[in-house]
Design a protein around this motif. Structure first.
Motif, PDB file in Angstrom:
ATOM      1  N   GLY A 142       0.843  -1.191   0.000  1.00 45.99           N
ATOM      2  CA  GLY A 142       0.000   0.000   0.000  1.00 45.99           C
ATOM      3  C   GLY A 142       0.876   1.238   0.000  1.00 45.99           C
ATOM      4  O   GLY A 142       1.942   1.248   0.623  1.00 45.99           O
ATOM      5  N   ALA A 143       0.421   2.286  -0.668  1.00 43.63           N
ATOM      6  CA  ALA A 143       1.212   3.517  -0.716  1.00 43.63           C
ATOM      7  C   ALA A 143       0.667   4.561   0.254  1.00 43.63           C
ATOM      8  O   ALA A 143       0.939   5.747   0.118  1.00 43.63           O
ATOM      9  CB  ALA A 143       1.261   4.058  -2.135  1.00 43.63           C
ATOM     10  N   ASN A 218      -4.156  -4.012   5.727  1.00 45.84           N
ATOM     11  CA  ASN A 218      -5.518  -3.692   5.306  1.00 45.84           C
ATOM     12  C   ASN A 218      -5.585  -2.524   4.326  1.00 45.84           C
ATOM     13  O   ASN A 218      -6.389  -1.623   4.491  1.00 45.84           O
ATOM     14  CB  ASN A 218      -6.414  -3.411   6.521  1.00 45.84           C
ATOM     15  N   SER A 219      -4.769  -2.598   3.305  1.00 48.09           N
ATOM     16  CA  SER A 219      -4.754  -1.481   2.350  1.00 48.09           C
ATOM     17  C   SER A 219      -5.801  -1.700   1.258  1.00 48.09           C
ATOM     18  O   SER A 219      -5.469  -1.901   0.101  1.00 48.09           O
ATOM     19  CB  SER A 219      -3.359  -1.336   1.737  1.00 48.09           C
ATOM     20  N   HIS A 220      -7.068  -1.680   1.665  1.00 46.02           N
ATOM     21  CA  HIS A 220      -8.126  -1.992   0.685  1.00 46.02           C
ATOM     22  C   HIS A 220      -8.406  -0.845  -0.258  1.00 46.02           C
ATOM     23  O   HIS A 220      -8.908  -1.052  -1.343  1.00 46.02           O
ATOM     24  CB  HIS A 220      -9.448  -2.312   1.397  1.00 46.02           C
ATOM     25  N   GLN A 221      -8.128   0.364   0.186  1.00 44.62           N
ATOM     26  CA  GLN A 221      -8.448   1.513  -0.672  1.00 44.62           C
ATOM     27  C   GLN A 221      -7.484   1.601  -1.836  1.00 44.62           C
ATOM     28  O   GLN A 221      -7.810   2.144  -2.878  1.00 44.62           O
ATOM     29  CB  GLN A 221      -8.381   2.807   0.142  1.00 44.62           C
ATOM     30  N   GLN A 222      -6.301   1.071  -1.625  1.00 46.37           N
ATOM     31  CA  GLN A 222      -5.304   1.051  -2.707  1.00 46.37           C
ATOM     32  C   GLN A 222      -4.279  -0.004  -2.375  1.00 46.37           C
ATOM     33  O   GLN A 222      -3.850  -0.144  -1.234  1.00 46.37           O
ATOM     34  CB  GLN A 222      -4.605   2.409  -2.834  1.00 46.37           C
ATOM     35  N   TRP A 223      -3.933  -0.782  -3.357  1.00 46.61           N
ATOM     36  CA  TRP A 223      -2.843  -1.737  -3.189  1.00 46.61           C
ATOM     37  C   TRP A 223      -2.172  -2.015  -4.518  1.00 46.61           C
ATOM     38  O   TRP A 223      -2.753  -1.797  -5.580  1.00 46.61           O
ATOM     39  CB  TRP A 223      -3.312  -3.036  -2.534  1.00 46.61           C
ATOM     40  N   LEU A 224      -0.948  -2.507  -4.400  1.00 48.11           N
ATOM     41  CA  LEU A 224      -0.180  -2.907  -5.576  1.00 48.11           C
ATOM     42  C   LEU A 224       0.210  -4.361  -5.343  1.00 48.11           C
ATOM     43  O   LEU A 224       0.692  -4.701  -4.258  1.00 48.11           O
ATOM     44  CB  LEU A 224       1.074  -2.025  -5.685  1.00 48.11           C
ATOM     45  N   LEU A 262       2.556  -4.902   3.237  1.00 47.36           N
ATOM     46  CA  LEU A 262       3.281  -3.753   3.794  1.00 47.36           C
ATOM     47  C   LEU A 262       2.749  -2.446   3.219  1.00 47.36           C
ATOM     48  O   LEU A 262       2.103  -2.438   2.165  1.00 47.36           O
ATOM     49  CB  LEU A 262       4.771  -3.870   3.457  1.00 47.36           C
ATOM     50  N   THR A 263       3.047  -1.374   3.917  1.00 48.84           N
ATOM     51  CA  THR A 263       2.716  -0.057   3.362  1.00 48.84           C
ATOM     52  C   THR A 263       3.931   0.859   3.501  1.00 48.84           C
ATOM     53  O   THR A 263       4.841   0.589   4.293  1.00 48.84           O
ATOM     54  CB  THR A 263       1.529   0.631   4.083  1.00 48.84           C
ATOM     55  N   TYR A 268       1.448   8.419   0.393  1.00 51.35           N
ATOM     56  CA  TYR A 268       1.552   8.877  -0.989  1.00 51.35           C
ATOM     57  C   TYR A 268       0.188   8.897  -1.668  1.00 51.35           C
ATOM     58  O   TYR A 268       0.090   8.991  -2.888  1.00 51.35           O
ATOM     59  CB  TYR A 268       2.535   7.995  -1.757  1.00 51.35           C
ATOM     60  N   LEU A 269      -0.834   8.769  -0.858  1.00 52.14           N
ATOM     61  CA  LEU A 269      -2.213   8.829  -1.342  1.00 52.14           C
ATOM     62  C   LEU A 269      -3.014   9.615  -0.328  1.00 52.14           C
ATOM     63  O   LEU A 269      -2.659   9.668   0.856  1.00 52.14           O
ATOM     64  CB  LEU A 269      -2.820   7.419  -1.414  1.00 52.14           C
TER      65      LEU A 269
END
Lengths: 338, 319
Positions: A142-143, A218-224, A262-263, A268-269
């Motif tokens: 996650g960023a 829990n990076s559900h809003q944005q993930w790579l 990981l984040t 960055y968002l």
């Protein structure tokens, strides 16, 4: 019956997917009330993705049953090249139903998912790659920093037990600016905000590279993530339209498969939600949907080197020339198909 | 920032897709030359689905970078609710790229895939579903019998030979008219078709009261989505011509490839003319007769002209 020669069989190359796909879901059923500014916010999101993603990518939008005006705007953005693929659904399939439909078939090596109200900032991808390189076995990166609500949000069960001396773990309270922005963006205040002020974030540092990350699952809003990792956790359970339980499923699966989650340690968002926060207006003002960012195809047409091709491109420059080529094409077709 | 509660969070149920997703892949880059009649062909294809498909299904159309007129037609049909899922791609992803999205993304348990030039007859879905659901481990079912390559159904034959209760017969089980009609639509000459017909047997398989012909086609097929997942994603760098990968892979994994005994669909190719076989015979023999007299059919002339034709297409295609 077939008449003539199908030119698509003549060896023209089909588009080859980029290394990275960026996927978003849009759901704006009406343009009033909660959703009044949602279309504008989506366009800010899109501009930020286009402006701050430093490598070529495919941008895919799944419209989960928005109103006609929004669909028309999406179609227009597709036509202008700002969107590469647009999926329109007459029904709302829920977030996970839509993700099931999009994610499984993407041939891209890497997939980034982001909600359509996420503002991307410079460095989001570069910092994500750094984490990927410094922490082998990443499942999702996650960023933005996300505060864990539940135990499952912390993930990384096996990684936490590693005895590899390259990795140093520590805990810390969120830095004040991070905490403030996190709560402000999500409309969090009172008791819950205080809870987050005291929350412990788990940090890891690779001593060889100096790269740090939060262990946040829990990076559900944005993930790579790698496409091959995502395909292992599909299909996601389909049920409620938007529910935290659905998001948690993907976290659990990533953890069960022993992937790292990981984040970055800075955000960055920014979660824009459904209104433009005055604090981010300067950032928003720096964004614009620049057509130069997406005219790569036209450049490609001009790049071929053969003399005959250059001649064709030269003729094609003018309206008259285009007309002539079209007539020639049609006449040749008629000759060969008669 | 978020103000208020997102009303979507209060919705307790989401739409449940139909069990079958009928998926059509469309590509019409412009409306002239080879594609002059293709919008009519597409309309006939979709019209035949709306008219001749009984039972619940969702219609998904993947448009692989067609011209604006075609996209607008699809958008109108989508707005009318006649298409449930419409995927618009700004660039042609090739058939492989489109399949990746269709075969993994179709919301139904069963995908009934077809190219955009297929005309469906009444009963096509029920009859195809019967085979899909009755025979074990079926990979693909195509809704008419025609000549397909033996090496792509070798495992189907092997299964039939080794399974008790299965009756396997080799012979000419596809009526000549049915065979001829389809192959003519692909632009083959009657001579070629007759030669194939007389030199090859088809394979008829009877199982639990149902009869099928061995073989299937990537052009039109029904499949359980879950069974095709293992073949994804496809990597194909050309818009056409590499599609046999699917036939090959399905066969290699031992899944059955079957066709209905009766023709429940017909290939239109790029025109909506589907005259009787006799008429087609006449026109194809005329073409053969002409080919000996025309200057443009001599290699020295034909090759550079075709190269120009293809180059102009590529120029349009890349825009």
């Amino acid at each position: 019956m077939r008449k003539g020669h199908n030119p698509a069989k003549s060896g023209a190359k089909s588009y080859q997917s980029k290394r990275l796909a960026i996927v978003t879901l849009v759901y704006i059923p009406v343009q009033e009330g909660y959703f009044e500014q949602s279309l504008e916010i989506f366009k800010i999101h899109l501009a930020s993705v286009r402006q701050y993603t430093p490598e070529p990518f495919d941008y895919i939008v799944f419209d989960n049953g928005s109103c006609s005006e929004v669909k028309r705007e999406l179609e227009s953005l597709l036509e202008k090249g700002f969107i590469d693929s647009l999926i329109l659904s007459n029904h709302n399939l829920g977030k996970t139903g839509a993700l099931n439909q999009v994610l499984g078939g993407l041939p891209n090596e890497w997939i980034c998912y982001a909600d359509s109200d996420m503002l991307f900032r410079p460095g989001w991808l570069e910092e994500s790659w750094k984490i990927n390189e410094s922490f082998p076995g990443c499942g999702m990166i996650g960023a933005q920093v996300i505060f864990p609500d539940w135990d499952v949000d912390r993930g990384n069960t096996r990684f936490r037990k590693t005895e590899d001396p390259r990795y140093v773990f520590s805990h810390e309270k969120p830095p004040q600016p991070l905490w403030e922005e996190y709560c402000r963006a999500r409309g969090i205040n009172g008791e819950r905000a205080e809870f987050y002020r005291e929350i412990q974030l788990d940090r890891v540092r690779n001593v060889d590279t100096g790269i740090e990350a939060y262990l946040g699952g829990n990076s559900h809003q944005q993930w790579l993530a790698r496409g091959e990792v995502i395909r292992q956790i599909l299909p996601l359970p389909v049920g409620l339209q938007l529910a935290r339980e659905m998001d948690t499923y993907q976290d659990q699966k990533i953890d069960q498969l022993n992937y790292l989650h990981l984040t970055t340690t800075s955000s960055y968002l920014y979660h824009m939600g459904n209104s433009i926060d005055p604090e981010i207006v300067p950032e928003v003002n720096r964004l614009k949907l620049d057509p130069d960012l997406v005219n790569e195809k036209n450049k490609k047409v001009g790049q071929k080197k053969s003399l005959a091709w250059k001649a064709l491109v030269w003729i094609d420059r003018t309206r008259q020339g285009r007309k002539m080529l079209r007539r020639l094409y049609n006449n040749l077709y008629e000759i060969f198909s008669s | 920032m978020r103000i208020g509660q997102n009303p979507a969070k209060f919705v307790k149920e989401v739409a449940k897709p139909g069990r079958v997703t009928v998926a059509i892949l469309n590509y019409i880059p412009f409306l002239s030359g080879f594609y002059a009649e293709m919008l009519d062909v597409l309309k006939a294809c979709l019209g035949s689905i709306w008219e001749n498909t009984s039972g619940p299904y969702d219609l998904l159309v993947f448009d692989n970078a067609s011209c604006p007129e075609v996209q607008q037609y699809l958008l109108n049909r989508y707005e009318n609710g006649q298409i449930q899922y419409l995927i618009l791609s700004e660039r042609n992803l090739g058939k492989g790229g489109a399949w990746n999205m269709i075969l993994s993304g179709a919301p139904g348990e069963i995908v009934a895939y077809s190219d955009n030039d297929c005309f469906f007859y009444p009963g096509w879905l029920e009859q195809s579903l019967k085979l899909l659901e009755t025979f074990p481990n079926v990979g693909m079912v195509t809704s008419r019998p025609f000549h397909t390559r033996e090496e792509f159904y070798s495992q189907t034959v092997k299964w039939a030979e080794q399974t008790s209760g299965v009756r396997l017969r080799f012979g000419r089980f596809i009526p000549w008219e049915v065979y001829l009609e389809f192959d003519l639509s692909l632009g083959q000459s009657e001579e070629e078709i007759r030669q194939h017909y007389e030199s090859t047997d088809s394979v008829r398989i009877e199982y639990q009261g149902l009869t099928a012909i061995a073989g299937a086609s990537h052009y039109q097929f029904l499949a359980y989505k879950s069974r095709l997942q293992q073949f994804l994603p496809f990597s194909m760098d050309r818009p056409m011509g590499q599609v046999k990968q699917l036939d090959q892979r399905v066969n290699e994994t031992g899944m059955l490839r079957l066709m209905t005994m009766e023709p429940y669909m017909m290939n239109m190719s790029n025109t909506i003319q589907m005259p009787r076989a006799a008429d087609l015979l006449q026109s194809s023999s005329q073409t053969v007769a002409q080919s000996h007299t025309r200057l443009v059919d001599r290699a020295l002339v034909k090759k550079p002209l075709l190269a120009i034709y293809d180059a102009i297409f590529k120029l349009y295609y890349q825009k």
